[in-house]
Design a protein around this motif. Structure first.
Motif, short mmCIF file in Angstrom:
data_model
loop_
_atom_site.label_atom_id
_atom_site.label_comp_id
_atom_site.label_asym_id
_atom_site.label_seq_id
_atom_site.Cartn_x
_atom_site.Cartn_y
_atom_site.Cartn_z
N GLN A 207 0.78 -1.22 0.27
CA GLN A 207 0.02 0.09 0.00
C GLN A 207 0.85 1.34 -0.13
N GLY A 208 2.17 0.96 -0.06
CA GLY A 208 2.96 2.14 -0.30
C GLY A 208 3.78 2.77 0.87
N ALA A 209 3.83 1.98 1.97
CA ALA A 209 4.64 2.09 3.04
C ALA A 209 6.21 1.82 2.74
N ASP A 210 7.13 2.75 2.78
CA ASP A 210 8.70 2.48 2.96
C ASP A 210 9.24 2.38 4.23
N VAL A 211 8.35 2.44 5.26
CA VAL A 211 8.95 2.34 6.70
C VAL A 211 7.89 1.95 7.65
N LEU A 212 8.15 0.62 8.26
CA LEU A 212 7.23 0.13 9.00
C LEU A 212 7.47 0.15 10.56
N ALA A 213 6.59 0.13 11.58
CA ALA A 213 6.77 0.02 12.66
C ALA A 213 5.67 -1.00 13.36
N PHE A 214 5.77 -1.43 14.55
CA PHE A 214 4.93 -2.29 14.86
C PHE A 214 4.94 -2.42 16.62
N HIS A 215 3.76 -2.81 17.04
CA HIS A 215 3.57 -3.08 18.58
C HIS A 215 2.90 -4.61 18.43
N THR A 216 3.82 -5.45 18.44
CA THR A 216 3.68 -7.11 18.26
C THR A 216 4.83 -7.84 18.95
N GLY A 217 4.81 -9.10 19.03
CA GLY A 217 5.80 -9.70 20.09
C GLY A 217 7.12 -10.24 19.33
N SER A 218 6.79 -10.58 17.71
CA SER A 218 7.87 -11.10 17.19
C SER A 218 8.79 -10.12 16.36
N THR A 219 9.81 -10.87 15.48
CA THR A 219 10.70 -10.01 14.73
C THR A 219 10.09 -10.20 13.16
N ALA A 220 8.69 -10.67 13.08
CA ALA A 220 8.10 -10.83 11.61
C ALA A 220 8.11 -9.58 10.72
N VAL A 221 7.79 -8.54 11.27
CA VAL A 221 7.75 -7.33 10.53
C VAL A 221 9.22 -6.83 10.17
N MET A 222 10.32 -7.05 10.88
CA MET A 222 11.56 -6.91 10.58
C MET A 222 12.00 -7.65 9.40
N GLY A 223 11.88 -9.01 9.50
CA GLY A 223 12.02 -9.72 8.42
C GLY A 223 11.34 -9.51 7.08
N ALA A 224 10.11 -9.05 7.08
CA ALA A 224 9.37 -8.66 5.88
C ALA A 224 10.13 -7.41 5.45
N ALA A 225 10.53 -6.42 6.04
CA ALA A 225 10.98 -5.14 5.48
C ALA A 225 12.40 -5.47 5.27
N GLU A 226 13.09 -6.37 5.54
CA GLU A 226 14.58 -6.68 5.11
C GLU A 226 14.45 -7.38 3.75
N GLU A 227 13.55 -8.32 3.84
CA GLU A 227 13.07 -9.17 2.44
C GLU A 227 12.74 -8.25 1.49
N ARG A 228 12.01 -7.05 1.69
CA ARG A 228 11.46 -6.25 0.51
C ARG A 228 12.26 -5.12 0.29
N GLY A 229 13.44 -4.89 0.91
CA GLY A 229 14.13 -3.62 0.86
C GLY A 229 13.57 -2.32 1.52
#
Length: 356
Positions: A207-229
């Motif tokens: 949806q156009g986000a190039d920076v992500l933040a999160f309030h959940t308990g795992s590292t999954a969001v970080m992994g997704a950002a790494e994968e998608r640059g």
């Protein structure tokens, strides 16, 4: 007579070692975690604090950690079991444990409970929380400086005030340096679900986000950002091991000093059911661990604003503030009180969407 004296002597010899053993027995300290202990994240930070407590007090304490405990009846069962097994100080680490703690605390008035992130204490229940929103505001400044699309994505657990504070502070920080910035939120109604966290992150990227933040308990969001640059804000822990290129910075939480103080009070007999809400000033919230893509100027700016918050020169929730329906929430120059922050139930201008 001699027979009675011998019996008395034998009894004394029996009780003296028993009394000595009781006097030197360690304080049993229990910990109840809402998720598994992973390599980084919310529960990892609490388990790190537990291990620091062990290191600080050595044989004077013995700790027990029970991980991945659902909020509700399971939590009651675990708390009751810890109390029955002689734990006299118990730390719990989730907002959703508030009711189970209150119920079990009434059943075991001799046990001291530390209900972290809970809203209400009792005669044997202390509460403590961190001003996470201070770190979120700082992360928003970094996101605003680094985003090219002017859109950030936010993967959120539950719409409780603590989470709303973070979303709003992040948005205000981002818009303080980029007035065009928008924040899109995906709600999960889960604290820990790596598959859904990853799916939400990918949706926000699409949806156009190039920076992500999160309030959940795992590292999954970080992994997704790494994968998608893309870039992402690590939460709770430094997550560069998972996202060495994607990590923009980390908002980290530090519980050890608080917990060591509370354990010491329990050992000394000075424990009281206090309430603490600490932030940057108290060392409970900190930003840092910048990733390799962050320019020195951005690092310096964020760290300078962190010093301002710690010194009381900067307050994230300073008016004028509008909610995202255009309704005024705070007049120019005013600051939200702690009571207003704790009861936050609205989304600030710049956040897209509604509360679920």
């Amino acid at each position: 007579m001699y027979k009675n004296l011998a019996a008395a002597f034998a009894a004394a010899c029996f009780f003296i070692p028993a009394l000595a053993q009781t006097a030197t027995a360690p304080l049993k300290v229990g910990y109840v975690y809402v998720t598994p202990v992973t390599q980084a994240g919310w529960t990892r930070q609490h388990d790190t604090a537990r291990r620091e407590v062990e290191a600080a007090f050595g044989p004077r304490v013995a700790t027990t950690a029970v991980a991945d405990v659902p909020e509700g009846a399971d939590a009651e069962r675990v708390l009751r079991d810890l109390a029955q097994r002689g734990h006299r100080l118990i730390f719990t680490t989730s907002f959703g444990y508030a009711r189970p703690v209150q119920k079990v605390a009434q059943e075991f008035p001799q046990v001291k409970f530390e209900c972290l992130t809970c809203p209400q204490g009792a005669a044997n229940v202390a509460t403590a929380n961190a001003r996470y929103y201070e770190g979120r505001y700082l992360a928003g400044i970094a996101a605003g400086r680094m985003s090219q699309s002017h859109v950030a994505g936010y993967v959120a657990g539950f719409p409780i005030p603590e989470v709303l504070q973070g979303i709003n502070a992040f948005t205000l920080g981002m818009r303080s340096v980029d007035p065009k910035a928008q924040v899109k939120v995906v709600w999960l109604n889960e604290w820990f679900d790596p598959a859904r966290e990853r799916e939400a992150a990918l949706t926000l990227i699409n949806q156009g986000a190039d920076v992500l933040a999160f309030h959940t308990g795992s590292t999954a969001v970080m992994g997704a950002a790494e994968e998608r640059g893309k870039l992402a804000i690590a939460y709770h822990s430094d997550m560069r091991a998972v996202a060495p290129q994607a990590q923009l910075l980390a908002v980290t939480h530090h519980w050890a000093d608080y917990e060591k103080g509370r354990v010491k009070a329990a050992l000394d007999g000075t424990w009281q059911p206090a309430t603490l809400w600490g932030g940057v000033k108290e060392g409970m919230v900190r930003v840092g661990d910048f990733g390799p893509k962050v320019p020195r100027a951005v690092r310096d700016e964020v760290l300078a604003r962190q010093r301002d918050i710690g010194a009381g020169r900067l307050h994230p929730f300073t008016g004028p503030l509008l909610d995202n329906t255009g309704r005024p929430q705070l007049a120019h120059g005013q600051r939200l009180s702690d009571a207003q922050i704790v009861g936050m139930n609205w989304l600030v201008d710049g956040v897209q969407g509604k509360l679920p």
